[in-house]
Scaffold this motif. Structure first.
Motif, mmCIF file in Angstrom:
data_model
loop_
_atom_site.group_PDB
_atom_site.id
_atom_site.type_symbol
_atom_site.label_atom_id
_atom_site.label_comp_id
_atom_site.label_asym_id
_atom_site.label_seq_id
_atom_site.Cartn_x
_atom_site.Cartn_y
_atom_site.Cartn_z
ATOM 1 N N PRO A 188 0.807 -1.237 0.000
ATOM 2 C CA PRO A 188 0.000 0.000 0.000
ATOM 3 C C PRO A 188 0.831 1.274 0.000
ATOM 4 O O PRO A 188 0.384 2.301 -0.530
ATOM 5 N N ASP A 189 2.043 1.233 0.589
ATOM 6 C CA ASP A 189 2.847 2.448 0.607
ATOM 7 C C ASP A 189 3.561 2.705 -0.712
ATOM 8 O O ASP A 189 4.302 3.675 -0.848
ATOM 9 N N HIS A 190 3.360 1.838 -1.734
ATOM 10 C CA HIS A 190 3.913 2.066 -3.067
ATOM 11 C C HIS A 190 2.877 2.656 -4.006
ATOM 12 O O HIS A 190 3.159 2.853 -5.185
ATOM 13 N N ILE A 191 1.662 2.910 -3.493
ATOM 14 C CA ILE A 191 0.591 3.485 -4.308
ATOM 15 C C ILE A 191 0.481 4.976 -3.999
ATOM 16 O O ILE A 191 0.435 5.379 -2.840
ATOM 17 N N PHE A 192 0.431 5.790 -5.055
ATOM 18 C CA PHE A 192 0.287 7.238 -4.922
ATOM 19 C C PHE A 192 -0.979 7.646 -5.654
ATOM 20 O O PHE A 192 -1.157 7.327 -6.836
ATOM 21 N N TYR A 193 -1.878 8.346 -4.927
ATOM 22 C CA TYR A 193 -3.188 8.681 -5.460
ATOM 23 C C TYR A 193 -3.174 10.084 -6.053
ATOM 24 O O TYR A 193 -2.451 10.978 -5.586
ATOM 25 N N LEU A 194 -4.022 10.303 -7.048
ATOM 26 C CA LEU A 194 -4.160 11.614 -7.678
ATOM 27 C C LEU A 194 -5.167 12.490 -6.941
ATOM 28 O O LEU A 194 -5.264 13.680 -7.205
ATOM 29 N N GLU A 195 -5.937 11.898 -6.046
ATOM 30 C CA GLU A 195 -6.894 12.643 -5.233
ATOM 31 C C GLU A 195 -6.887 12.074 -3.828
ATOM 32 O O GLU A 195 -6.447 10.938 -3.605
ATOM 33 N N GLN A 196 -7.366 12.859 -2.877
ATOM 34 C CA GLN A 196 -7.391 12.411 -1.492
ATOM 35 C C GLN A 196 -8.343 11.239 -1.345
ATOM 36 O O GLN A 196 -9.487 11.307 -1.795
ATOM 37 N N PRO A 197 -7.887 10.145 -0.741
ATOM 38 C CA PRO A 197 -8.785 8.993 -0.555
ATOM 39 C C PRO A 197 -10.029 9.403 0.230
ATOM 40 O O PRO A 197 -9.938 10.116 1.230
ATOM 41 N N PRO A 198 -11.200 8.980 -0.211
ATOM 42 C CA PRO A 198 -12.441 9.398 0.468
ATOM 43 C C PRO A 198 -12.573 8.747 1.840
ATOM 44 O O PRO A 198 -12.056 7.655 2.089
ATOM 45 N N LYS A 199 -13.266 9.438 2.750
ATOM 46 C CA LYS A 199 -13.565 8.900 4.066
ATOM 47 C C LYS A 199 -14.980 8.326 4.084
ATOM 48 O O LYS A 199 -15.819 8.667 3.248
ATOM 49 N N SER A 200 -15.214 7.497 5.071
ATOM 50 C CA SER A 200 -16.536 6.896 5.202
ATOM 51 C C SER A 200 -17.567 7.940 5.605
ATOM 52 O O SER A 200 -17.257 8.928 6.282
ATOM 53 N N LYS A 201 -18.797 7.705 5.206
ATOM 54 C CA LYS A 201 -19.939 8.438 5.720
ATOM 55 C C LYS A 201 -20.924 7.431 6.295
ATOM 56 O O LYS A 201 -20.993 6.285 5.851
#
Length: 453
Positions: free
Chosen positions: A132-145
């Motif tokens: 998981p620490d080798h993955i870089f996202y283009l947007e902030q990962p969403p949080k739960s609602k």
């Protein structure tokens, strides 16, 4: 509208406004707050941060005539499956320069990705799992609602939502200032916002009294489900806002705040409350348990406080002639009730207690059971004389209160008075009051008859 809501709930309400939410009310207790607002639409929606402060078992709907037929709680979060990401290339793991490969996240739970990069596999499409620490996202990962839904029947035109939150609470704190001829007690309301956003309050009523509320539900909600959708601390002292005198309400007390105010996130907001009329008695307390051997010690610096009005529980710092001499915790205290407390030893009041055994006699008792068997038991009757010498090294007179307690319930204690001083028996405790003048040294005596096995 607001006045009808206040009358409808007949309780302690705090009006809170925000730009993004409708006006709602809060009942502030000592360890949490109850949120109340008019139901707009279902399901109710809460962010992850809000949900962490909410007791899920307290969420419900209120009206004069409502029948709830079902309630569901679910956690939902926007899926990242299909999102474009960057992955650290394996050929850069042992190098200081990072090389990234573009890919698509296929399974966010197992970190399965798809890439097509000629430098790695030509024209072939590769699927593999990466740390998981080798993955870089283009947007902030969403949080739960979190969503709470109800089905219900009602004939009322208005329905209200209510639930408990732990981020808003209050308690009383006191300063007891003692002088030679007078005493003053200053009460402050300490309101704490532990949340991550400020709270603006138009009108407030704080609840004082013995309210037993758990801060968290002990059980996980049985119908909780998870689904997926594709879509610093500061303290502020108010200068103008005050709190009115408390009024009694079904065994509790309500304190009204007469001006609007705002509490920032992670902030304590202190407001002056009332200045009750109090009387305080100072005395030296010698309180001990009975020993058959001689013993010595010092009296405790003790006080007896009485107020002309109800006091809600809270910590109290004590000052004598503007100097801090200790602190205590005041319980919920009714008007005219007396509260006794001690804050440390007074080495100017020394006592020495000598205990002498005057006589000891064995007593035999016969007990006949239903089987006609006679059982003999032996008890011991002992008479002790207690002489207590008290020295007052102060340059002023002092009142001394003496109490000696006998611990064991299987023994019978009887006070035998001597002529030099008055002692009284209160259950298993022997008590007496005496006044010692400055630099005085006196001895007091009494006897007790102790019957035990």
């Amino acid at each position: 509208m607001l006045s009808r809501i206040l009358i409808f709930f007949m309780f302690v309400l705090v009006l809170i406004k925000s730009e993004n939410n409708p006006s709602y009310s809060v009942r502030i207790y000592s360890n949490q707050a109850e949120i109340i607002y008019l139901l707009d639409k279902l399901p109710l929606e809460f962010t992850d941060d809000e949900w962490n402060e909410i007791r899920s078992d307290s969420i419900t709907l209120l009206s004069d005539n409502i029948h709830i037929t079902s309630q569901t709680i679910s956690e939902k979060r926007k899926s990242l499956n299909g999102a474009k990401i960057y992955i650290r290339s394996p050929i850069s793991l042992d190098k200081s320069t990072l090389i990234f490969v573009q890919g698509i996240l296929i399974d966010e739970h197992n970190y399965l990705v798809k890439i097509q990069d000629e430098s790695i596999a030509g024209q072939q499409t590769l699927f593999f799992s990466v740390p998981p620490d080798h993955i870089f996202y283009l947007e902030q990962p969403p949080k739960s609602k979190f969503y709470v839904n109800f089905t219900y029947d009602t004939t009322d035109s208005q329905v209200h939502v209510t639930y408990l939150r732990s981020n808003l609470k209050w308690h009383t704190q006191y300063q007891l200032n003692l002088y030679e001829n007078n005493s003053t007690l200053i009460a402050m309301a300490n309101i704490r916002n532990d949340g991550k956003s400020p709270i603006s309050i138009d009108h407030a009523e704080l609840i004082g009294g013995d309210v037993n509320l758990n801060t968290r539900s002990r059980e996980t909600v049985a119908y909780f489900t998870t689904t997926t959708m594709t879509t610093t601390t500061a303290t502020t002292m108010a200068k103008t806002t005050t709190i009115e005198q408390g009024t009694e309400l079904f065994g509790l007390y309500v304190f009204t705040i007469n001006q609007p105010f705002t509490i920032d996130a992670k902030t304590n907001y202190l407001l002056p409350m009332f200045h009750p009329h109090v009387t305080v008695e100072r005395y030296g307390l010698i309180s001990k348990y009975f020993q058959t051997t001689s013993n010595t010690g010092y009296a405790q610096r003790s006080y007896r406080l009485r107020s002309d009005r109800y006091l809600s529980r809270g910590n109290c710092i004590i000052r004598e002639s503007d100097r801090i001499v200790g602190e205590t915790f005041l319980p919920n205290l009714g008007a005219k009730d007396k509260y006794h407390f001690s804050i440390g030893q007074d080495t100017d009041i020394f006592y020495k207690e000598n205990v002498s055994l005057i006589s000891s006699t064995k007593l035999e008792e016969n007990h006949q059971h239903e089987t006609q068997t006679i059982h003999t038991s032996t008890r011991k009757l002992s008479i002790y004389e207690i002489n207590i010498q008290i020295k007052n090294f102060k340059t002023r007179s002092i009142t001394i209160e003496y109490e000696q307690t006998f611990l064991y319930s299987f023994q019978n204690i009887q006070l035998i008075m001597l002529n030099n001083h008055s002692f009284i028996q209160d259950g298993e405790t022997i008590k007496s009051n005496m006044i010692l003048q400055n630099n005085d040294d006196q001895t007091f005596s009494y006897r007790i008859e102790r019957t035990h096995h």
